[in-house]
Design a protein around this motif. Structure first.
Motif, PDB file in Angstrom:
ATOM      1  N   GLY A 197      22.514  18.829  12.453  1.00 46.03           N
ATOM      2  CA  GLY A 197      22.143  20.028  12.286  1.00 46.03           C
ATOM      3  C   GLY A 197      23.465  20.533  11.033  1.00 46.03           C
ATOM      4  N   HIS A 198      24.303  19.738  10.898  1.00 42.06           N
ATOM      5  CA  HIS A 198      25.669  19.856  10.054  1.00 42.06           C
ATOM      6  C   HIS A 198      25.691  18.845   8.940  1.00 42.06           C
ATOM      7  CE1 HIS A 198      26.625  23.171  12.912  1.00 42.06           C
ATOM      8  NE2 HIS A 198      26.663  22.063  14.139  1.00 42.06           N
ATOM      9  N   GLY A 199      26.448  19.273   8.313  1.00 44.03           N
ATOM     10  CA  GLY A 199      26.561  18.224   6.883  1.00 44.03           C
ATOM     11  C   GLY A 199      25.353  17.905   6.141  1.00 44.03           C
ATOM     12  N   LEU A 200      24.945  16.504   5.973  1.00 46.38           N
ATOM     13  CA  LEU A 200      23.813  16.067   5.116  1.00 46.38           C
ATOM     14  C   LEU A 200      22.838  15.802   6.278  1.00 46.38           C
ATOM     15  CD1 LEU A 200      22.928  15.463   2.427  1.00 46.38           C
ATOM     16  CD2 LEU A 200      23.755  13.115   2.697  1.00 46.38           C
ATOM     17  N   SER A 201      21.695  16.096   5.939  1.00 49.58           N
ATOM     18  CA  SER A 201      20.299  15.513   6.684  1.00 49.58           C
ATOM     19  C   SER A 201      19.253  15.268   5.835  1.00 49.58           C
ATOM     20  CB  SER A 201      20.002  16.637   7.885  1.00 49.58           C
ATOM     21  OG  SER A 201      19.530  17.779   7.209  1.00 49.58           O
ATOM     22  N   ALA A 202      18.455  14.257   6.426  1.00 48.53           N
ATOM     23  CA  ALA A 202      17.175  14.014   5.389  1.00 48.53           C
ATOM     24  C   ALA A 202      15.986  13.775   6.367  1.00 48.53           C
ATOM     25  CB  ALA A 202      17.532  12.662   4.843  1.00 48.53           C
ATOM     26  N   GLU A 203      14.817  13.883   5.899  1.00 49.99           N
ATOM     27  CA  GLU A 203      13.534  13.689   6.278  1.00 49.99           C
ATOM     28  C   GLU A 203      12.794  12.707   5.519  1.00 49.99           C
ATOM     29  OE1 GLU A 203      11.314  16.308   9.500  1.00 49.99           O
ATOM     30  OE2 GLU A 203      10.596  16.660   7.182  1.00 49.99           O
TER      31      GLU A 203
ATOM     32  N   ILE B 181       8.907   8.293   1.135  1.00 50.98           N
ATOM     33  CA  ILE B 181       9.174   9.661   0.487  1.00 50.98           C
ATOM     34  C   ILE B 181      10.172  10.272   1.101  1.00 50.98           C
ATOM     35  CG2 ILE B 181       8.170  11.825  -0.090  1.00 50.98           C
ATOM     36  CD1 ILE B 181       5.716  10.310  -0.275  1.00 50.98           C
ATOM     37  N   LEU B 182      11.420  10.684   0.482  1.00 49.39           N
ATOM     38  CA  LEU B 182      12.336  11.601   0.670  1.00 49.39           C
ATOM     39  C   LEU B 182      11.868  13.066   0.855  1.00 49.39           C
ATOM     40  CD1 LEU B 182      15.408  11.883   1.427  1.00 49.39           C
ATOM     41  CD2 LEU B 182      15.741  12.199  -1.030  1.00 49.39           C
ATOM     42  N   GLY B 183      11.371  13.522   1.678  1.00 51.96           N
ATOM     43  CA  GLY B 183      10.652  14.732   1.937  1.00 51.96           C
ATOM     44  C   GLY B 183      11.635  16.029   1.636  1.00 51.96           C
ATOM     45  N   ARG B 184      12.577  15.725   2.640  1.00 51.10           N
ATOM     46  CA  ARG B 184      13.789  16.876   2.615  1.00 51.10           C
ATOM     47  C   ARG B 184      15.097  16.140   2.348  1.00 51.10           C
ATOM     48  NH1 ARG B 184      11.792  20.737   7.807  1.00 51.10           N
ATOM     49  NH2 ARG B 184      10.028  21.276   7.115  1.00 51.10           N
ATOM     50  N   LEU B 185      16.019  16.928   1.937  1.00 49.62           N
ATOM     51  CA  LEU B 185      17.453  16.511   1.946  1.00 49.62           C
ATOM     52  C   LEU B 185      18.138  18.156   1.875  1.00 49.62           C
ATOM     53  CD1 LEU B 185      19.356  14.037   1.781  1.00 49.62           C
ATOM     54  CD2 LEU B 185      19.388  14.327  -0.811  1.00 49.62           C
TER      55      LEU B 185
ATOM     56  N   ARG C 126      22.600  26.059   4.875  1.00 47.76           N
ATOM     57  CA  ARG C 126      21.887  24.992   4.604  1.00 47.76           C
ATOM     58  C   ARG C 126      21.096  25.016   3.310  1.00 47.76           C
ATOM     59  NH1 ARG C 126      23.508  20.909   6.357  1.00 47.76           N
ATOM     60  NH2 ARG C 126      21.470  19.908   6.896  1.00 47.76           N
ATOM     61  N   THR C 127      21.136  24.136   2.395  1.00 52.74           N
ATOM     62  CA  THR C 127      20.666  24.399   1.140  1.00 52.74           C
ATOM     63  C   THR C 127      19.770  23.064   0.743  1.00 52.74           C
ATOM     64  OG1 THR C 127      22.708  25.327   0.163  1.00 52.74           O
ATOM     65  CG2 THR C 127      21.049  24.283  -1.423  1.00 52.74           C
ATOM     66  N   PRO C 128      18.439  23.301   0.478  1.00 49.05           N
ATOM     67  CA  PRO C 128      17.597  22.228   0.271  1.00 49.05           C
ATOM     68  C   PRO C 128      17.926  21.740  -1.192  1.00 49.05           C
ATOM     69  CG  PRO C 128      16.573  24.275  -0.057  1.00 49.05           C
ATOM     70  CD  PRO C 128      17.916  24.684   0.478  1.00 49.05           C
ATOM     71  N   LEU C 129      18.083  20.327  -1.317  1.00 42.39           N
ATOM     72  CA  LEU C 129      18.482  19.635  -2.617  1.00 42.39           C
ATOM     73  C   LEU C 129      17.473  19.079  -3.365  1.00 42.39           C
ATOM     74  CD1 LEU C 129      21.778  18.053  -1.021  1.00 42.39           C
ATOM     75  CD2 LEU C 129      21.589  20.304  -2.109  1.00 42.39           C
ATOM     76  N   VAL C 130      16.435  18.788  -2.731  1.00 38.94           N
ATOM     77  CA  VAL C 130      15.494  18.083  -3.342  1.00 38.94           C
ATOM     78  C   VAL C 130      13.803  19.063  -3.257  1.00 38.94           C
ATOM     79  CG1 VAL C 130      16.361  15.764  -3.092  1.00 38.94           C
ATOM     80  CG2 VAL C 130      14.485  16.765  -1.513  1.00 38.94           C
ATOM     81  N   LEU C 131      13.055  18.802  -4.166  1.00 42.28           N
ATOM     82  CA  LEU C 131      11.808  19.384  -4.128  1.00 42.28           C
ATOM     83  C   LEU C 131      10.578  18.479  -3.349  1.00 42.28           C
ATOM     84  CD1 LEU C 131      11.128  20.291  -7.846  1.00 42.28           C
ATOM     85  CD2 LEU C 131      12.416  21.445  -6.125  1.00 42.28           C
TER      86      LEU C 131
END
Length: 352
Positions: free
Chosen positions: A24-30, A37-41, A49-54
């Motif tokens: 839940g902290h730092g960088l996380s990905a889904e 597919i990198l759906g969330r970063l 918490r800031t979303p970095l990708v569409l």
């Protein structure tokens, strides 16, 4: 914390799963098993918490997606002219999915196929796909793995592949970055720096003309960091052809990174490292009609040269039996803060 969750089904009933990396902290990905597919970063910045990708809402939306959001691209990233090439004296015709040309692996490519999950740990996802001979018209049975590793503020993607017959192979990754985390903030407001002295001019179909042009003094010169908005010149014939940036930047041989990107709105910065010889820069200008409402993101795709199977002067893109292909794309993030100078941004990324 849930590490795996259902992500919907495709029209044929195939279930798609999403796999979480990080906490839940730092960088996380889904990451999805559909297309890798990198759906969330997400990353922690000044605004939390800031979303970095569409991203998109479900599996079927990704399967229908014409913009290649977040996918693992293959067999061949970018374009092959006329959807044809000659290899060892034999002509091969591959699927034409952009007019008469071939783009990002064809009709389904790697991005609309289900990958096998070989391992999933808190900070690792190992995927594998077998591309049979004849798929999209390509020769050779190709065995390819893609492994995501997350550690600290770093996300690393490693491709590895072998084949039983010569075949073009040029994988890449296709996330759309908007580090502002806000669809109302233009992707062109991000600062970009790329150590590339040259770029590949293209024709009206965005096929390389074959020469490497000097980027100096042009809108394609990002050796000194600047925003895309500041670099853009709407009268430049190359930018008119693509409706904006959709060009391959040729990375300098003596470099210590492939690209750096910074949002003064969120205060978050990205550095990309890769052993690929080039970087496709795409401004996401088609997203306004393909996915109205999600905003725009910037694609920075480390790869080999487009149309290389048809260009003897370009770096070789043919994978042959007995050879193991390896390519690494390494993303690192930092939060130097809002409205920083570029020296501060670069220093924060170096420390990350």
């Amino acid at each position: 914390m849930t590490r795996t969750r259902p992500f919907g089904r495709l029209e044929d009933g195939t279930a798609v799963q999403a796999f979480r990396l990080g906490g839940g902290h730092g960088l996380s990905a889904e990451i999805l098993d559909l297309g890798g597919i990198l759906g969330r970063l997400e990353f922690s910045g000044a605004q939390g918490r800031t979303p970095l990708v569409l991203g998109l809402a479900d599996a079927q939306a990704y399967f229908r997606d014409p913009a290649y959001l977040g996918i693992l691209v293959g067999r061949f990233g970018n374009r092959i002219a006329g959807a044809t090439f000659e290899l060892d004296g034999r002509q091969h015709r591959i699927s034409a999915n952009e007019g008469r040309h071939h783009l990002h692996g064809g009709m389904l490519g790697f991005g609309r196929r289900l990958w096998t999950v070989e391992a999933h740990e808190q900070d690792l996802l190992a995927l594998r796909y077998r591309s049979p001979a004849g798929e999209e018209g390509y020769p050779g049975n190709l065995e390819v793995s893609a492994t995501y590793r997350l550690h600290g503020a770093h996300l690393q993607l490693d491709f590895e592949a072998t084949t039983d017959a010569p075949t073009p192979f040029n994988p890449t990754h296709h996330p759309y970055f908007n580090l502002a985390g806000d669809p109302a903030v233009a992707e062109s407001a991000q600062w970009l720096q790329v150590p590339a002295s040259g770029y590949l001019p293209v024709d009206e179909a965005l096929i390389p003309l074959g020469d490497v042009a000097d980027a100096g003094g042009s809108p394609f010169d990002f050796r000194v960091a600047r925003t895309l908005e500041a670099a853009f010149d709407g009268d430049h014939p190359q930018l008119r052809r693509g409706g904006g940036y959709d060009h391959c930047l040729v990375l300098d041989a003596a470099r210590d990174h492939a690209a750096m990107l910074y949002s003064p709105h969120s205060g978050i910065a990205l550095r990309i490292d890769s052993d690929a010889p080039a970087l496709q820069l795409y401004g996401g200008q088609a997203l306004d009609r393909q996915h109205p409402g999600i905003g725009r993101g910037l694609c920075l795709e480390p790869q080999g040269f487009p149309d290389a199977p048809n260009r003897s002067g370009f770096p070789d893109s043919i994978l042959r039996p007995g050879t193991v292909f390896r390519r690494r794309i390494h993303y690192r993030f930092a939060a130097p803060g809002r409205a920083c100078g570029w020296d501060e941004v670069a220093a924060a990324l170096a420390r990350a």
